[in-house]
Design a protein around this motif. Structure first.
Motif, PDB file in Angstrom:
ATOM      1  N   MET A   1       2.265   3.077  -7.951  1.00 51.88           N
ATOM      2  CA  MET A   1       3.477   3.896  -7.882  1.00 51.88           C
ATOM      3  C   MET A   1       3.229   5.328  -8.317  1.00 51.88           C
ATOM      4  O   MET A   1       3.880   6.257  -7.831  1.00 51.88           O
ATOM      5  CB  MET A   1       4.584   3.243  -8.740  1.00 51.88           C
ATOM      6  CG  MET A   1       5.096   1.930  -8.163  1.00 51.88           C
ATOM      7  SD  MET A   1       6.126   0.949  -9.304  1.00 51.88           S
ATOM      8  CE  MET A   1       7.445   2.098  -9.700  1.00 51.88           C
TER       9      MET A   1
ATOM     10  N   GLN B   1       7.366  -2.608  -6.507  1.00 53.35           N
ATOM     11  CA  GLN B   1       6.555  -1.627  -5.783  1.00 53.35           C
ATOM     12  C   GLN B   1       7.228  -1.181  -4.485  1.00 53.35           C
ATOM     13  O   GLN B   1       7.304   0.018  -4.187  1.00 53.35           O
ATOM     14  CB  GLN B   1       5.179  -2.237  -5.467  1.00 53.35           C
ATOM     15  CG  GLN B   1       4.324  -2.537  -6.678  1.00 53.35           C
ATOM     16  CD  GLN B   1       3.218  -3.533  -6.386  1.00 53.35           C
ATOM     17  OE1 GLN B   1       2.884  -3.798  -5.241  1.00 53.35           O
ATOM     18  NE2 GLN B   1       2.656  -4.122  -7.435  1.00 53.35           N
TER      19      GLN B   1
ATOM     20  N   GLY C   1       0.082   6.799  -8.169  1.00 51.01           N
ATOM     21  CA  GLY C   1      -1.086   7.365  -7.514  1.00 51.01           C
ATOM     22  C   GLY C   1      -2.256   7.576  -8.449  1.00 51.01           C
ATOM     23  O   GLY C   1      -3.051   8.515  -8.272  1.00 51.01           O
TER      24      GLY C   1
ATOM     25  N   GLN D   1       9.820   1.626  -3.840  1.00 52.10           N
ATOM     26  CA  GLN D   1       9.437   3.027  -3.727  1.00 52.10           C
ATOM     27  C   GLN D   1       9.357   3.405  -2.244  1.00 52.10           C
ATOM     28  O   GLN D   1       8.797   2.654  -1.435  1.00 52.10           O
ATOM     29  CB  GLN D   1       8.090   3.266  -4.399  1.00 52.10           C
ATOM     30  CG  GLN D   1       8.031   2.818  -5.858  1.00 52.10           C
ATOM     31  CD  GLN D   1       9.086   3.510  -6.704  1.00 52.10           C
ATOM     32  OE1 GLN D   1       9.196   4.726  -6.713  1.00 52.10           O
ATOM     33  NE2 GLN D   1       9.880   2.719  -7.416  1.00 52.10           N
TER      34      GLN D   1
ATOM     35  N   GLU E   1       0.367   5.435   4.345  1.00 53.32           N
ATOM     36  CA  GLU E   1       1.270   5.263   5.483  1.00 53.32           C
ATOM     37  C   GLU E   1       0.561   4.739   6.728  1.00 53.32           C
ATOM     38  O   GLU E   1       1.136   3.978   7.513  1.00 53.32           O
ATOM     39  CB  GLU E   1       1.946   6.604   5.797  1.00 53.32           C
ATOM     40  CG  GLU E   1       2.990   6.532   6.894  1.00 53.32           C
ATOM     41  CD  GLU E   1       3.670   7.865   7.141  1.00 53.32           C
ATOM     42  OE1 GLU E   1       4.521   7.925   8.068  1.00 53.32           O
ATOM     43  OE2 GLU E   1       3.368   8.839   6.421  1.00 53.32           O
TER      44      GLU E   1
ATOM     45  N   THR F   1      -4.929   2.478  -3.988  1.00 56.66           N
ATOM     46  CA  THR F   1      -4.121   2.730  -2.792  1.00 56.66           C
ATOM     47  C   THR F   1      -3.396   1.478  -2.314  1.00 56.66           C
ATOM     48  O   THR F   1      -2.555   1.558  -1.416  1.00 56.66           O
ATOM     49  CB  THR F   1      -4.999   3.255  -1.647  1.00 56.66           C
ATOM     50  OG1 THR F   1      -6.030   2.291  -1.364  1.00 56.66           O
ATOM     51  CG2 THR F   1      -5.643   4.586  -2.028  1.00 56.66           C
TER      52      THR F   1
ATOM     53  N   ASN G   1       7.533   5.373  -0.598  1.00 55.68           N
ATOM     54  CA  ASN G   1       6.199   5.621  -0.032  1.00 55.68           C
ATOM     55  C   ASN G   1       5.310   4.376  -0.007  1.00 55.68           C
ATOM     56  O   ASN G   1       4.135   4.461   0.321  1.00 55.68           O
ATOM     57  CB  ASN G   1       5.489   6.721  -0.823  1.00 55.68           C
ATOM     58  CG  ASN G   1       5.196   6.304  -2.261  1.00 55.68           C
ATOM     59  OD1 ASN G   1       6.039   5.671  -2.908  1.00 55.68           O
ATOM     60  ND2 ASN G   1       4.023   6.637  -2.755  1.00 55.68           N
ATOM     61  N   ILE G   2       5.867   3.216  -0.358  1.00 52.32           N
ATOM     62  CA  ILE G   2       5.074   1.979  -0.428  1.00 52.32           C
ATOM     63  C   ILE G   2       5.640   0.957   0.548  1.00 52.32           C
ATOM     64  O   ILE G   2       6.855   0.744   0.612  1.00 52.32           O
ATOM     65  CB  ILE G   2       5.053   1.415  -1.866  1.00 52.32           C
ATOM     66  CG1 ILE G   2       4.347   2.403  -2.807  1.00 52.32           C
ATOM     67  CG2 ILE G   2       4.352   0.049  -1.914  1.00 52.32           C
ATOM     68  CD1 ILE G   2       4.400   2.010  -4.267  1.00 52.32           C
TER      69      ILE G   2
ATOM     70  N   THR H   1       0.824  -1.207   0.000  1.00 48.83           N
ATOM     71  CA  THR H   1       0.000   0.000   0.000  1.00 48.83           C
ATOM     72  C   THR H   1       0.859   1.259   0.000  1.00 48.83           C
ATOM     73  O   THR H   1       2.013   1.241   0.461  1.00 48.83           O
ATOM     74  CB  THR H   1      -0.938   0.040   1.216  1.00 48.83           C
ATOM     75  OG1 THR H   1      -1.792   1.192   1.131  1.00 48.83           O
ATOM     76  CG2 THR H   1      -0.152   0.126   2.522  1.00 48.83           C
ATOM     77  N   SER H   2       0.279   2.326  -0.504  1.00 51.65           N
ATOM     78  CA  SER H   2       0.934   3.639  -0.484  1.00 51.65           C
ATOM     79  C   SER H   2       0.411   4.493   0.663  1.00 51.65           C
ATOM     80  O   SER H   2       0.857   5.627   0.831  1.00 51.65           O
ATOM     81  CB  SER H   2       0.700   4.360  -1.817  1.00 51.65           C
ATOM     82  OG  SER H   2      -0.698   4.510  -2.060  1.00 51.65           O
TER      83      SER H   2
END
Length: 333
Positions: free
Chosen positions: A186, A205, A188, A208, A125, A193, A210-211, A122-123
């Motif tokens: 990646m 994935q 968005g 990255q 947090e 999500t 943020n993932i 997931t992106s």
């Protein structure tokens, strides 16, 4: 349409397309988007089915390869006689075994291809467990409801929320190919999500910043078969030499992968036109949780869960109920 009438309509179509009792010189094989079908790519490269078919006396065998996204379209191709062998996650096999058992088009597994985990990434947090997903989330996977990712999400939901809420997260899921869902997560895009993915895309994935990974399928079930090949009893009966050649080819391809993961990675990259680096893919192929094997693992656990929540009607007693007898001597589960 009832199970029997649905199968009956396909039987008629198949009978017209391929009269029973004729040994074919062609085998048509369907695969999906993933490293989980690496044996097939090695079989293609080295013409292994052709090699073993010729050894079994079949002159000029023809092998046709196709690629689909998700088990539904592949199973339709199999039952409409547009494909002879298909491959996917265990739930795809279990679903079709349940629908066709006792008919002339009865479907069973040929063998497993690999055991390896797939990851729910997931992106977002603040999503630490599946209980943190909300109605605003969209979870992409190869096919909703029936893919191995869809069933694994239901198994995870049943553990978290109880069996009666096994489908609680289903409304959040959307069907999307692994390459497209990776780009969406990646970048968005499309409101995606999270992705319940497949190798190598799932590892691409999490590179990255943020993932992150919410769940591994091994957390839910322990080590399990990732990909498996299946066919109809009719194809096996009418084409015993091609069936045997396929099994022989899988066996050699498996040994080839285990002997040289880097060369296997180069082959996969070339076959799929991937821009991933060879060392990155080779590291996945040789990963500590990855086993390239024909031995089915935790297949019965999938089927038992699907029966418990009403996804299938039959309740198999053994993993061998799901497979043709040629691999019954293996230590499966």
């Amino acid at each position: 349409m009832t199970r029997r009438s649905w199968v009956a309509s396909l039987l008629i179509a198949a009978a017209v397309a391929h009269p029973s009792g004729l040994q074919a010189a062609e085998i048509r094989i369907a695969e999906q988007f993933s490293l989980g079908y690496l044996e097939f790519i090695i079989m293609k490269r080295d013409r292994l089915i052709e090699k073993y078919a010729e050894k079994r006396g079949i002159k000029d065998p023809k092998v046709t390869w196709m690629r689909f996204n998700g088990p539904s379209t592949m199973n339709e191709a199999l039952l409409s006689n547009s494909a002879d062998v298909v491959a996917g996650g265990v739930p795809g096999l279990v679903t079709l075994w349940d629908k066709t058992r006792g008919t002339a088009l009865e479907v069973k597994g040929i063998c497993a291809l690999s055991s390896q985990p797939f990851l729910l990434n997931t992106s977002r947090e603040n999503v630490k467990t599946i209980a943190d997903f909300t109605d605003k989330d969209r979870i992409a996977m190869p096919s909703v409801k029936v893919s191995v990712q869809a069933v694994m999400l239901q198994m995870a939901a049943a553990k978290t929320f109880g069996d009666k809420d096994f489908a609680k997260l289903d409304p959040l899921t959307v069907s999307m190919t692994p390459p497209d869902s990776t780009l969406a997560l990646m970048g968005g895009a499309g409101g995606i999500t999270a992705v319940f993915s497949v190798p190598p895309f799932q590892f691409q994935q999490v590179k990255q910043p943020n993932i992150h990974t919410v769940l591994s399928s091994f957390d839910v079930l322990g080590p399990h078969t990732f990909s498996v090949a299946w066919t109809t009893a009719r194809f096996r009966k009418d084409n015993p030499e091609l069936y045997g050649a396929f099994l022989d080819a899988v066996d050699e391809a498996t040994r080839t992968i285990n002997a040289d993961p880097k060369l296997a990675a180069e082959t996969w990259i070339k076959d799929t036109n991937s821009n991933l680096k060879t060392d990155f893919v080779a590291e996945i192929i040789a990963g500590k949780d990855v086993t390239w094997t024909r031995v089915p693992q935790a297949n019965l656990s999938f089927a038992k869960f699907m029966h418990r929540v009403g996804s299938i009607k039959a309740d198999p007693e053994s993993w061998k109920d799901l497979y043709f007898p040629e691999i019954h001597d293996l230590p499966g589960s």
